[in-house]
Design an enzyme around this catalytic site. Structure first.
Site, PDB file in Angstrom:
ATOM      1  N   HIS A 408       4.910   1.679  -1.870  1.00 44.24           N
ATOM      2  CA  HIS A 408       3.607   0.573  -2.645  1.00 44.24           C
ATOM      3  C   HIS A 408       3.894  -0.770  -1.938  1.00 44.24           C
ATOM      4  O   HIS A 408       4.996  -1.466  -2.032  1.00 44.24           O
ATOM      5  CB  HIS A 408       4.223   0.453  -4.188  1.00 44.24           C
ATOM      6  CG  HIS A 408       4.252   2.035  -5.042  1.00 44.24           C
ATOM      7  ND1 HIS A 408       5.055   2.048  -6.056  1.00 44.24           N
ATOM      8  CD2 HIS A 408       3.328   3.100  -4.663  1.00 44.24           C
ATOM      9  CE1 HIS A 408       4.765   3.444  -6.502  1.00 44.24           C
ATOM     10  NE2 HIS A 408       4.056   3.919  -5.519  1.00 44.24           N
TER      11      HIS A 408
HETATM   12  C1  LIG Z   1       3.642   8.602   0.409  1.00 44.83           C
HETATM   13  C2  LIG Z   1       3.031   7.999  -0.820  1.00 44.83           C
HETATM   14  C3  LIG Z   1       3.113   8.490  -2.059  1.00 44.83           C
HETATM   15  C4  LIG Z   1       2.136   7.341  -2.918  1.00 44.83           C
HETATM   16  N1  LIG Z   1       1.914   7.763  -4.462  1.00 44.83           N
HETATM   17  C5  LIG Z   1       1.122   6.986  -5.215  1.00 44.83           C
HETATM   18  C6  LIG Z   1       0.957   7.559  -6.427  1.00 44.83           C
HETATM   19  O1  LIG Z   1       1.444   8.605  -6.776  1.00 44.83           O
HETATM   20  N2  LIG Z   1       0.250   6.606  -7.192  1.00 44.83           N
HETATM   21  C7  LIG Z   1      -0.408   5.392  -6.847  1.00 44.83           C
HETATM   22  O2  LIG Z   1      -0.792   4.905  -7.435  1.00 44.83           O
HETATM   23  N3  LIG Z   1      -0.225   4.976  -5.452  1.00 44.83           N
HETATM   24  C8  LIG Z   1       0.894   5.752  -4.610  1.00 44.83           C
HETATM   25  N4  LIG Z   1       0.909   5.467  -3.311  1.00 44.83           N
HETATM   26  C9  LIG Z   1       0.179   4.286  -2.872  1.00 44.83           C
HETATM   27  C10 LIG Z   1      -1.017   4.088  -2.680  1.00 44.83           C
HETATM   28  O3  LIG Z   1      -1.575   5.381  -2.029  1.00 44.83           O
HETATM   29  C11 LIG Z   1      -1.519   2.828  -1.959  1.00 44.83           C
HETATM   30  O4  LIG Z   1      -1.300   1.850  -2.615  1.00 44.83           O
HETATM   31  C12 LIG Z   1      -2.998   3.003  -1.870  1.00 44.83           C
HETATM   32  O5  LIG Z   1      -3.683   4.033  -1.330  1.00 44.83           O
HETATM   33  C13 LIG Z   1      -3.473   1.571  -0.965  1.00 44.83           C
HETATM   34  O6  LIG Z   1      -5.122   1.535  -0.683  1.00 44.83           O
HETATM   35  P1  LIG Z   1      -5.548   0.589   0.297  1.00 44.83           P
HETATM   36  O7  LIG Z   1      -6.779   0.654   0.309  1.00 44.83           O
HETATM   37  O8  LIG Z   1      -4.974  -0.854   0.094  1.00 44.83           O
HETATM   38  O9  LIG Z   1      -4.966   1.268   1.734  1.00 44.83           O
HETATM   39  P2  LIG Z   1      -4.650   2.628   2.342  1.00 44.83           P
HETATM   40  O10 LIG Z   1      -5.115   3.569   1.351  1.00 44.83           O
HETATM   41  O11 LIG Z   1      -3.467   2.775   2.866  1.00 44.83           O
HETATM   42  O12 LIG Z   1      -5.757   2.805   3.402  1.00 44.83           O
HETATM   43  C14 LIG Z   1      -6.038   2.057   4.658  1.00 44.83           C
HETATM   44  C15 LIG Z   1      -6.835   2.530   5.715  1.00 44.83           C
HETATM   45  O13 LIG Z   1      -7.095   1.690   6.607  1.00 44.83           O
HETATM   46  C16 LIG Z   1      -7.069   2.134   7.945  1.00 44.83           C
HETATM   47  N5  LIG Z   1      -7.028   0.896   8.655  1.00 44.83           N
HETATM   48  C17 LIG Z   1      -5.609   0.123   8.838  1.00 44.83           C
HETATM   49  N6  LIG Z   1      -5.912  -0.895   9.747  1.00 44.83           N
HETATM   50  C18 LIG Z   1      -7.209  -0.339  10.604  1.00 44.83           C
HETATM   51  C19 LIG Z   1      -7.832  -0.993  11.648  1.00 44.83           C
HETATM   52  N7  LIG Z   1      -7.331  -1.817  12.199  1.00 44.83           N
HETATM   53  N8  LIG Z   1      -9.101   0.002  11.959  1.00 44.83           N
HETATM   54  C20 LIG Z   1      -9.327   0.809  11.280  1.00 44.83           C
HETATM   55  N9  LIG Z   1      -8.862   1.207  10.148  1.00 44.83           N
HETATM   56  C21 LIG Z   1      -7.690   0.563   9.791  1.00 44.83           C
HETATM   57  C22 LIG Z   1      -5.573   2.964   7.828  1.00 44.83           C
HETATM   58  O14 LIG Z   1      -5.559   3.922   8.995  1.00 44.83           O
HETATM   59  C23 LIG Z   1      -5.769   3.620   6.404  1.00 44.83           C
HETATM   60  O15 LIG Z   1      -6.523   5.014   6.487  1.00 44.83           O
HETATM   61  C24 LIG Z   1       1.671   6.291  -2.494  1.00 44.83           C
HETATM   62  C25 LIG Z   1       1.533   5.988  -0.929  1.00 44.83           C
HETATM   63  C26 LIG Z   1       2.263   6.808  -0.204  1.00 44.83           C
HETATM   64  C27 LIG Z   1       2.511   6.451   1.263  1.00 44.83           C
END
Ligand SMILES: Cc1cc2nc3c(=O)[nH]c(=O)nc-3n(C[C@H](O)[C@H](O)[C@H](O)COP(=O)(O)OP(=O)(O)OC[C@H]3O[C@@H](n4cnc5c(N)ncnc54)[C@H](O)[C@@H]3O)c2cc1C
Length: 470
Positions: A408
């Site tokens: 997280h």
């Molecule tokens: C193993 C694991 C278990 C988890 N369990 C939970 C849970 O049970 N419940 C919960 O609430 N949260 C959980 N989380 C956390 C939650 O999944 C994340 O906080 C959330 O998905 C973050 O959302 P986001 O949109 O910020 O980023 P992300 O969902 O990480 O998405 C970001 C995306 O942007 C892409 N990206 C980045 N930079 C670039 C670029 N320059 N060009 C193109 N694409 C790019 C990445 O490749 C990625 O696919 C967990 C996380 C992990 C890793």
């Protein structure tokens, strides 16, 4: 060179990016999503497997926030982002915390009632629910331990659909991404945005590279609006690489997790992550369970530094649990010539002592639940079999011996009108730019104390409405 013209460019397709793309496309905007990672059929791989780490995790799951101690962390890198690899636990942002953030960071339209309206909408679309039947043993044990000690515990709702005896996690690749595509959005996987292109206070587009079997292909995108949704590490890294620096990357918050591999005198389930959480010490300490496939059990046992070969032969009786805190602060930096950003994180002595407290509390709960042997993620600490021996862990949790991890991460582009400590306004618009927004975990101004996906999606949906209204 491929040239793409679009009204809205969304960088990243995870929790924040998928909501952004689906909402804006449904409102009739022309949306293009560029995702660095590959498209992987959500049914193709075993959850929590090594194949999943290889294909869906950034750096195959090996990333670290440098500090004392260093904290291992994981991020998704595929269409759907971290929602494809997470455990699907979906607790809402607690009202008290939302209210605290609203006041401290001066966030407009951030009352519990406003957030609840958006959370209701997201939960309905994702079929967020509790289990339709009894919880698996590894989860029920947390409840049992808490009950024996007179502590509160709760089953967290999850983002799963239960049908015909099958539980299917409602990841972004199964839900909001296909919805965005049905509304006309274009999603391009394997396409990494290297730099945003600006002209004064406007962004004009981005430079990206698409990986193909024949090598990298340059992509030039022209866009009227840009939403950066790359997650709390990659979003600030992209902004910094693009020369956008004011209060970007500072203030990183994460939930440092200390673990115990707990051995029980009976067989445990290993397919799912426990949905129960001990909330007695929330929001300062959260106690829960982790993925406990054979590989994760081996890693957790090894983290203890103890002789564990005998416990490993009995691995089906072992599961991994954690205590997480909200403390510490870190930073994301970029270094010219290095592709990956440098992430650092600092914990104070008081934070280390809270981790020790969390570890001891977790140990108490597991022993109360019937565990016979506890291996903490602290090199050289005693393997504990009786509650009276847990006291030895207080002094063992030191900076050099403790192995921490997290999944997280947040708060690297904080939102709000308090300009002294935020980089974006109350709706994610980056200060100094007319058409650049962030809409992901980076905006959360502090660690949420609970699993963050619900808060990220709720805030992202709210920000999209403001964008459409303006
Ligand atoms: C193993 C694991 C278990 C988890 N369990 C939970 C849970 O049970 N419940 C919960 O609430 N949260 C959980 N989380 C956390 C939650 O999944 C994340 O906080 C959330 O998905 C973050 O959302 P986001 O949109 O910020 O980023 P992300 O969902 O990480 O998405 C970001 C995306 O942007 C892409 N990206 C980045 N930079 C670039 C670029 N320059 N060009 C193109 N694409 C790019 C990445 O490749 C990625 O696919 C967990 C996380 C992990 C890793």
């Amino acid at each position: 060179m491929t040239r793409i013209d679009t009204e809205v460019l969304v960088v990243g397709s995870g929790a924040g990016g998928a909501v952004t793309a689906a909402t804006l496309a449904a409102a009739g905007r022309t949306v293009t999503v560029l995702e660095e990672g590959p498209w992987v059929d959500p049914d193709a791989l075993e959850p929590f497997s090594l194949d999943e780490m290889r294909l869906k995790y950034r750096h195959r799951g090996l990333s670290a926030a440098l500090g004392a101690p260093t904290i291992a962390f994981a991020e998704g890198r595929c269409v759907g982002g971290s929602t494809e690899i997470n455990s699907g636990l979906f607790p809402r942002l607690p009202d008290e915390l939302a209210e605290e953030w609203r006041l401290n960071y001066a966030i407009d339209e951030f009352t519990p009632a406003t957030l609840a309206r958006y959370a209701d909408g997201i939960e309905a679309q994702l079929t967020v629910s509790t289990l339709p039947s009894a919880p698996p043993v590894s989860s029920a044990l947390l409840e049992r331990g808490a009950t024996k000690l007179g502590w509160r515990s709760v089953e967290f709702r999850r983002v799963f659909r239960y049908e015909g005896g099958r539980a299917t996690k409602q990841t972004m690749a199964r839900t909001f991404i296909p919805r965005a595509v049905r509304s006309g959005a274009r999603v391009i996987p394997d396409c990494r945005v290297a730099k945003l292109l600006r002209d004064g206070d406007r962004l004009v587009g981005a430079r990206a590279k698409r990986s193909t079997p024949d090598g990298d292909e340059p992509v030039d995108i022209r866009a009227e609006h840009v939403f950066v949704c790359g997650g709390a590490v990659q979003t600030p890294a992209l902004l910094l690489r693009s020369g956008i620096r004011a209060r970007i990357g500072v203030g990183l918050k994460l939930h440092p997790m200390i673990k115990i591999a707990a051995r029980f005198p009976f067989e445990l389930d290993h397919g799912d992550v426990p949905m129960h959480r001990i909330t007695e010490f929330a929001p300062y300490i959260e106690i829960g369970g982790s993925a406990s496939r054979k590989g994760q059990v081996a890693m957790a046992l090894a983290d203890s530094g103890a002789e564990y070969s005998e416990a490993m032969t009995d691995w089906s009786h072992v599961a991994v649990y954690y205590a997480a805190i909200r403390e510490g602060i870190g930073r994301v930096r970029v270094v010219p010539g290095l592709r990956a950003p440098i992430v650092t994180y600092n914990l104070t002595d008081a934070d280390m002592s809270r981790l020790a407290r969390g570890l001891v509390r977790l140990g108490e709960a597991l022993l109360a639940a019937g565990a016979t042997e506890l291996y903490p993620s602290v090199g050289g600490a005693d393997v504990v079999r009786r509650p009276e021996d847990l006291v030895s862990w207080w002094d063992a949790v030191t900076r050099t011996r403790t192995n921490l991890m997290t999944v997280h991460l947040a708060s690297t582009v904080r939102m709000g009108e308090n300009r002294a400590c935020t980089a974006a306004d109350s709706f994610g618009r980056i200060r100094g730019f007319t058409n650049l927004r962030v809409n992901d975990a980076s905006l959360l101004p502090d660690a949420p104390g609970v699993n963050p996906q619900s808060a990220i999606m709720t805030i992202a949906a709210r920000n999209c409405d403001e964008f459409l209204a303006s």
